[in-house]
Design a protein around this motif. Structure first.
Motif, PDB file in Angstrom:
ATOM      1  N   PHE A   1     -34.517 -80.286 -10.356  1.00  0.00           N
ATOM      2  CA  PHE A   1     -34.233 -79.073 -11.115  1.00  0.00           C
ATOM      3  C   PHE A   1     -32.874 -79.190 -11.804  1.00  0.00           C
ATOM      4  CE2 PHE A   1     -32.465 -74.690 -10.889  1.00  0.00           C
ATOM      5  CZ  PHE A   1     -33.222 -74.196 -11.930  1.00  0.00           C
TER       6      PHE A   1
ATOM      7  N   ALA B   1     -30.818 -77.069 -22.865  1.00  0.00           N
ATOM      8  CA  ALA B   1     -31.357 -75.831 -23.386  1.00  0.00           C
ATOM      9  C   ALA B   1     -31.643 -74.854 -22.256  1.00  0.00           C
ATOM     10  CB  ALA B   1     -32.638 -76.106 -24.159  1.00  0.00           C
ATOM     11  N   GLY B   2     -31.595 -75.344 -21.034  1.00  0.00           N
ATOM     12  CA  GLY B   2     -31.832 -74.458 -19.908  1.00  0.00           C
ATOM     13  C   GLY B   2     -33.279 -74.040 -19.784  1.00  0.00           C
TER      14      GLY B   2
ATOM     15  N   ARG C   1     -34.326 -71.800  -7.879  1.00  0.00           N
ATOM     16  CA  ARG C   1     -33.606 -72.363  -6.740  1.00  0.00           C
ATOM     17  C   ARG C   1     -33.754 -71.519  -5.491  1.00  0.00           C
ATOM     18  NH1 ARG C   1     -28.846 -69.797  -7.048  1.00  0.00           N
ATOM     19  NH2 ARG C   1     -28.350 -71.023  -5.217  1.00  0.00           N
TER      20      ARG C   1
ATOM     21  N   HIS D   1     -35.020 -72.590 -16.632  1.00  0.00           N
ATOM     22  CA  HIS D   1     -34.941 -71.191 -16.220  1.00  0.00           C
ATOM     23  C   HIS D   1     -35.941 -70.334 -16.966  1.00  0.00           C
ATOM     24  CE1 HIS D   1     -31.195 -71.740 -14.035  1.00  0.00           C
ATOM     25  NE2 HIS D   1     -30.843 -72.536 -15.015  1.00  0.00           N
TER      26      HIS D   1
END
Lengths: 251, 258
Positions: free
Chosen positions: B156, B3-4, B133, B7
């Protein structure tokens, strides 16, 4: 003979005593596409991990482009790992950097490439697998087929002598499977492809090896091997329903 | 697939704040929080000034105020303690709505609430304007050992993959009629966690193999050089410098009025 890969008398037992390879001898000419077939547990993965010196310590030798794989020589090992590009089965194992671009850059950067030369190499590799427009995507935001293509690019970016693919068609839907085949056929590189997907082997690789019980049990034109029912049955290889190799060879 | 959610904190915009190098922003955030922390809590106007500064950054960074407000919810469990202070602290009492509250306690509560909130908002802004990142690149640049940032980078990257595996295991459990109802079901969940750990461990091994195969020798290649120009440092110093002035003024006020 101009050989990309020469394996001779390779034998290996795992630390727990399980013997996986019992003297494997074969060679792959430059530019050839060869399928490595065999049932589960035949030692295919073990053989692959010997090609770039990750497993070692048994008998026999492996030479890549004439250069012997010698795990004690760290510098030579680095060159061997550049020459042998292994594409692993699960792209999530292969793509460990935050973006596709960085992942493709990982290998060549380890070889010392920097700046514009590195960028060019990355662009080119992604271009060759048709993934240039997805360069800045995170791997988890790519489809499975796209991830596998990026995984191929990560290895192409190192300009390998031989591309080793572990089950390249596994988990791909038919369209992605065909797209990958087209990409692999378009590459001008030596390929050793480990697979259970016999029609895929027939489509991509003119020659096949059957690894069974830790030895090379057969070596010949793919369609001939697939048509040999007795040989196939002896090594637990089975063609999918409706696939007739004789029809392809025109015999 | 994933689902990301990793971020989720980052708000993609094109702004001066977004473009600043990550290590500058980290230093600025820490500087700001330090200035807030040393400010005497009786100088209420100073905290109003800090809030205005952060509001200014929010506007410049083009982050919607609503987003910041919604994310401030995370603070609640941490400041819950502050609400007890007026009731439990000793000393002079004051009558508020028929309750006898401690004056010291009220000031204490205000201090914790104000300083905590300002710190949280500053971090929210940092997270909203800096990709996770590059944030890691920033802390590495500031001297955090590369090994730690490598671990964080992998965490991550694989958070989604592991979450996916966990979800598949949950679905597999549910498909066979399992539903966690009370404590006795903890055994099943613990087994699942154990299996997940093993899977992660094995994946770790495979990833390491893949890295070795591409020439990894213990150091990650530096791919993105995050250098900062003098102008960028000066720009990012604006917030902590202004906060420093406010803190100094607050202390001056305390000393001169005494």
């Amino acid at each position: 003979m101009d050989a990309s890969l020469e394996v001779s008398g390779l034998a290996y037992a795992y630390p727990d005593g399980t013997q996986a390879l019992f003297g494997v001898t074969t060679s792959v000419r430059r530019g050839e596409r060869v399928a490595l077939l065999g049932p589960n547990g035949a030692g295919k993965t073990t053989l692959v991990l010997h090609l770039n010196g990750i497993l070692h310590g048994g008998a026999g030798t492996v030479r890549v482009g004439g250069m012997p794989v010698d795990p004690s020589d760290k510098k030579a090992l680095k060159e061997i790992r550049r020459r042998v590009g292994v594409v692993f089965q699960d792209p999530d194992d292969q793509l460990f950097m935050p973006t596709a671009r960085e992942d493709v850059a990982f290998g060549p950067a380890n070889l010392g490439l920097r700046g514009a030369a590195l960028e060019r190499r990355v662009e080119e590799a992604l271009e060759r697998v048709g993934m240039a427009e997805f360069a800045d995507r995170a791997p988890q935001h790519l489809s499975f087929g796209q991830r596998r293509r990026v995984a191929v690019a990560t290895v192409l970016a190192m300009e390998p002598e031989i591309l080793v693919l572990d089950e390249p068609s596994s988990n791909l839907d038919p369209a992605s499977r065909r797209e990958l085949a087209e990409i692999l056929l378009s590459l001008d590189v030596t390929i050793l492809m480990v697979t259970h997907d016999l029609p895929y082997a027939a489509q991509l690789c003119p020659r096949s090896l059957i690894l069974s019980g830790g030895v090379i049990a057969a070596d010949g034109p793919t369609l001939e091997l697939l048509a040999d029912a007795e040989l196939m049955a002896a090594h637990r290889l089975e063609l999918p329903f409706g696939f007739i190799p004789q029809a392809l060879s025109g015999a | 697939m994933g689902a990301g959610h990793a971020h989720a904190l980052y708000v993609r915009r094109d702004s001066v704040v977004h473009r600043l190098p990550p290590h500058c922003k980290i230093v600025a955030t820490v500087g700001f929080v330090l200035a807030v922390a040393i400010t005497p809590r009786h100088e209420v106007w100073a905290f109003a000034a800090y809030a205005l500064l952060l509001a200014g950054v929010t506007v410049v960074a083009r982050i919607p105020f609503g987003t910041v407000l919604r994310r401030m919810v995370i603070e609640i469990p941490f400041v819950a303690f502050a609400f007890f202070l007026p009731f439990v602290a000793r000393g002079e009492r004051v009558e508020v709505l028929g309750l006898a509250l401690s004056v010291d306690g009220l000031w204490g509560a205000f201090g914790i609430l104000a300083k905590g909130t300002l710190g949280v908002v500053a971090s929210i802004l940092l997270a909203a304007t800096t990709e996770p990142r590059t944030l890691l690149l920033g802390v590495e640049r500031l001297g955090l050992p590369p090994l730690l940032t490598q671990i964080a980078t992998f965490m991550f990257r694989y958070l989604d993959v592991v979450a996916d595996e966990l979800r598949r295991m949950r679905i597999a459990r549910a498909a066979r009629g399992f539903e966690a109802r009370d404590l006795r079901d903890a055994k099943v969940l613990a087994r699942s966690l154990g299996a997940l750990f093993l899977r992660c461990f094995e994946r770790g091994e495979r990833v390491h193999l893949a890295m070795l195969s591409r020439g990894y020798d213990g150091a990650m290649p530096v791919l993105a050089e995050v250098g900062a120009s003098r102008r960028q440092w000066a720009l990012s110093a604006a917030l902590p410098a202004a906060a420093g002035l406010v803190a100094a003024a607050a202390w001056m006020a305390v000393w001169t009025l005494r």
